[in-house]
Design a protein around this motif. Structure first.
Motif, mmCIF file in Angstrom:
data_model
loop_
_atom_site.group_PDB
_atom_site.id
_atom_site.type_symbol
_atom_site.label_atom_id
_atom_site.label_comp_id
_atom_site.label_asym_id
_atom_site.label_seq_id
_atom_site.Cartn_x
_atom_site.Cartn_y
_atom_site.Cartn_z
ATOM 1 N N VAL A 130 0.683 -1.238 -0.256
ATOM 2 C CA VAL A 130 0.247 0.153 0.174
ATOM 3 C C VAL A 130 0.543 1.220 0.247
ATOM 4 N N THR A 131 0.569 2.274 -1.067
ATOM 5 C CA THR A 131 1.282 3.231 -0.923
ATOM 6 C C THR A 131 0.788 4.723 -0.347
ATOM 7 N N ILE A 132 1.032 5.317 0.858
ATOM 8 C CA ILE A 132 0.510 6.082 1.669
ATOM 9 C C ILE A 132 1.289 7.249 1.065
ATOM 10 N N PRO A 133 0.051 8.372 0.461
ATOM 11 C CA PRO A 133 1.205 9.607 -0.523
ATOM 12 C C PRO A 133 1.833 10.517 1.001
ATOM 13 N N LEU A 134 2.820 10.875 0.875
ATOM 14 C CA LEU A 134 3.496 11.790 1.584
ATOM 15 C C LEU A 134 2.850 12.569 2.522
ATOM 16 N N ILE A 135 1.826 13.277 2.138
ATOM 17 C CA ILE A 135 1.406 14.083 2.987
ATOM 18 C C ILE A 135 0.233 13.758 4.044
ATOM 19 N N LYS A 136 -0.272 12.534 4.528
ATOM 20 C CA LYS A 136 -1.190 11.456 5.136
ATOM 21 C C LYS A 136 -0.004 11.525 6.263
ATOM 22 N N PHE A 137 1.419 11.826 6.372
ATOM 23 C CA PHE A 137 2.108 11.481 7.025
ATOM 24 C C PHE A 137 2.109 13.282 7.939
ATOM 25 N N LEU A 138 2.601 13.587 6.897
ATOM 26 C CA LEU A 138 3.398 15.299 7.274
ATOM 27 C C LEU A 138 2.203 16.297 7.430
ATOM 28 N N ASP A 139 0.946 15.807 7.034
ATOM 29 C CA ASP A 139 -0.413 16.867 7.913
ATOM 30 C C ASP A 139 -0.370 16.509 9.456
ATOM 31 N N PRO A 140 -0.174 17.915 9.703
ATOM 32 C CA PRO A 140 -0.474 18.381 11.278
ATOM 33 C C PRO A 140 -1.389 17.387 12.011
ATOM 34 N N ASN A 141 -2.616 17.054 10.809
ATOM 35 C CA ASN A 141 -3.863 16.552 11.926
ATOM 36 C C ASN A 141 -3.873 15.365 11.798
ATOM 37 N N SER A 142 -2.613 14.612 10.774
ATOM 38 C CA SER A 142 -2.993 12.968 10.582
ATOM 39 C C SER A 142 -2.848 12.103 12.161
ATOM 40 N N THR A 143 -2.897 11.290 12.361
ATOM 41 C CA THR A 143 -3.082 10.808 13.715
ATOM 42 C C THR A 143 -2.251 9.376 12.951
ATOM 43 N N VAL A 144 -2.623 8.385 13.922
ATOM 44 C CA VAL A 144 -2.120 7.405 14.015
ATOM 45 C C VAL A 144 -3.555 6.504 12.856
ATOM 46 N N GLY A 145 -4.636 7.024 14.000
ATOM 47 C CA GLY A 145 -6.366 6.144 13.211
ATOM 48 C C GLY A 145 -6.196 6.955 11.577
ATOM 49 N N THR A 146 -5.336 7.698 10.856
ATOM 50 C CA THR A 146 -5.502 7.814 9.578
ATOM 51 C C THR A 146 -4.930 6.565 9.049
ATOM 52 N N LEU A 147 -3.688 6.809 9.383
ATOM 53 C CA LEU A 147 -3.292 5.114 8.732
ATOM 54 C C LEU A 147 -3.652 4.249 9.026
ATOM 55 N N VAL A 148 -4.459 3.973 9.962
ATOM 56 C CA VAL A 148 -5.200 2.952 9.659
ATOM 57 C C VAL A 148 -6.348 2.693 9.455
ATOM 58 N N ARG A 149 -6.595 4.272 8.795
ATOM 59 C CA ARG A 149 -8.041 3.990 8.161
ATOM 60 C C ARG A 149 -7.519 3.428 6.819
ATOM 61 N N VAL A 150 -6.536 4.153 6.146
ATOM 62 C CA VAL A 150 -5.866 4.059 4.738
ATOM 63 C C VAL A 150 -6.392 2.802 4.084
ATOM 64 N N LEU A 151 -5.216 2.083 5.519
ATOM 65 C CA LEU A 151 -4.992 0.625 5.093
ATOM 66 C C LEU A 151 -6.298 -0.354 5.398
ATOM 67 N N ASN A 152 -7.523 0.040 5.529
ATOM 68 C CA ASN A 152 -8.824 -0.071 6.251
ATOM 69 C C ASN A 152 -9.095 0.311 4.278
ATOM 70 N N GLN A 153 -8.991 0.784 3.256
ATOM 71 C CA GLN A 153 -9.882 0.662 2.416
ATOM 72 C C GLN A 153 -9.857 -0.266 1.629
ATOM 73 N N PRO A 154 -10.744 -0.392 1.348
ATOM 74 C CA PRO A 154 -11.047 -1.555 0.055
ATOM 75 C C PRO A 154 -9.387 -1.456 -1.285
ATOM 76 N N ALA A 155 -8.673 -2.718 -1.716
ATOM 77 C CA ALA A 155 -7.977 -2.468 -2.543
ATOM 78 C C ALA A 155 -8.178 -1.508 -3.053
ATOM 79 N N LYS A 156 -7.835 -0.923 -4.282
ATOM 80 C CA LYS A 156 -8.597 -0.533 -5.835
ATOM 81 C C LYS A 156 -7.846 -1.238 -6.657
ATOM 82 N N VAL A 157 -8.737 -2.352 -7.561
ATOM 83 C CA VAL A 157 -8.115 -2.755 -8.457
ATOM 84 C C VAL A 157 -8.343 -2.527 -10.396
#
Length: 380
Positions: A353-380
């Protein structure tokens, strides 16, 4: 360690070991000549001052925007005593043409019988940030010392019969860096500019330095670990000094000095930049062997996304999992561009899973933000 000659497109041509060196007794520097080092009060710049002084350079002028601190004055005095060289530090912003012209006049006055024979351009300013957050001002802050500085030094020394016009570039100019596009662009200019000077029949070398265990990175184990996961190993001082000597003796227009972990490089940088991997394919094959590496095996999602994210963060940051909750802001964990790229690579390698860098660097991002990205269904 890989020392590679590059052509004007940044492609690897051949290993330096295949190019015959000049005789080792060849004298690099002369007692009655002047050598200019920009950015010479810190890191690689000051190591260059010592390098020149201890190899016979009689007169060295350090150009820096700031005056040397009392501690740096002591270091300079120590090099003077050890080498017998005359070393002067002059305040000068090399990005300003008037200041460069003025300081060249001062050099001519102070050393009237000593010609300027070398310029080592090591000036640098860093202003990291992903491209979406970089303003024109942040680009100009980084580009002016390198680009304007090189051009001003070029015009100010065109009348000199230089033996060296060495620009300190970076591996970032062709490997790229998602959080340093301004820095990569500035160094790319230096690479091409040195080829341009060569076409004019003038001395020029661009040295693309990799990660160095001096200056800002000195003994920073946390940064060392991050770089190694991306495939970049730190060069130690003895390796830096030997490589600089080899580059000057070889006198090629552009050379790369970098120590790679090719397996990590292949699974991180090359996997995200296919064209770069193809350009350096021959070098990678030589280091890893002609047999193909097995395809990456992604970690199966046998852990819940929440447990997985927390475990990766705790291992990378060397903290206990209990210190990380889904409500923890990433900024509170000391998130910066280097750490963000490391985590991006780990998530890609372990979960595909490639998570955009902005997700890590956004001051509002939390650990839960990353968890939600992984919970999203994979794009086919």
């Amino acid at each position: 360690m890989s020392v590679v000659e590059l052509n004007n497109k940044g492609d690897a041509k051949c290993k330096l070991s295949e190019i015959p060196l000049l005789p080792r007794e060849h004298r690099l520097f002369h007692k009655n000549c002047v050598y200019i080092v920009t950015g010479g009060l810190t890191g690689l710049g000051f190591e260059t001052v010592k390098f020149i002084a201890l190899r016979g350079g009689g007169h060295i002028v350090i150009l820096s925007r700031r005056s040397p601190t009392p501690e740096m004055k002591q270091e300079i005095d120590s090099v003077k005593k050890q080498s017998g060289a005359v070393i002067e530090a002059l305040q000068c912003d090399v990005s300003v043409s008037e200041q460069v012209e003025e300081v060249m006049g001062i050099i001519r006055q102070r050393f009237p019988s000593c010609p300027v024979k070398g310029v080592f351009h090591s000036a640098v300013v860093l202003r990291d940030g992903i491209i979406e957050n970089l303003s024109r001002t942040l680009y100009e802050e980084v580009m002016k010392p390198k680009i304007n500085g090189a051009l001003n030094l070029h015009h100010a020394t065109k009348h000199c019969n230089l033996e060296y016009f060495v620009c300190y570039s970076s591996v970032a100019s062709f490997l790229g860096n998602a959080s340093q596009s301004n820095y990569a662009a500035a160094n790319s200019f230096l690479d091409i500019f040195c080829h341009y000077r060569r076409h004019l029949g003038l001395a020029a070398q661009s040295i693309n330095w990799g990660a160095l265990n001096i200056g800002l990175l000195l003994n920073k184990d946390h940064i060392r670990k991050i770089l190694e996961t991306r495939g970049l190993m730190l060069l130690e001082l003895n390796e830096i000094v030997q490589s600089l000597q080899d580059c000057l003796l070889l006198n090629k227009p552009q050379q790369l000095i970098c120590k790679f972990n090719f397996k990590n490089l292949g699974s991180n940088i090359f996997s995200q930049n296919v064209s770069l991997g193809l350009r350096l394919a021959s070098l990678v094959e030589e280091k890893l062997g002609n047999s193909k590496e097995p395809e990456a095996i992604f970690e199966r999602p046998n852990q819940s996304p929440s447990i997985f994210v927390r475990s990766v963060l705790s291992e990378t940051l060397e903290i206990t999992p209990e210190e990380v909750t889904e409500g923890t802001h990433l900024s509170a964990l000391g998130m910066d561009s280097m750490l963000a790229m490391t985590l991006q690579n780990l998530f890609s390698a372990k979960r595909a899973v490639t998570i955009p860098l902005i997700k890590f660097l956004d001051p509002n991002s939390t650990v839960g933000t990353l968890v939600r990205v992984l919970n999203q269904p994979a794009k086919v």
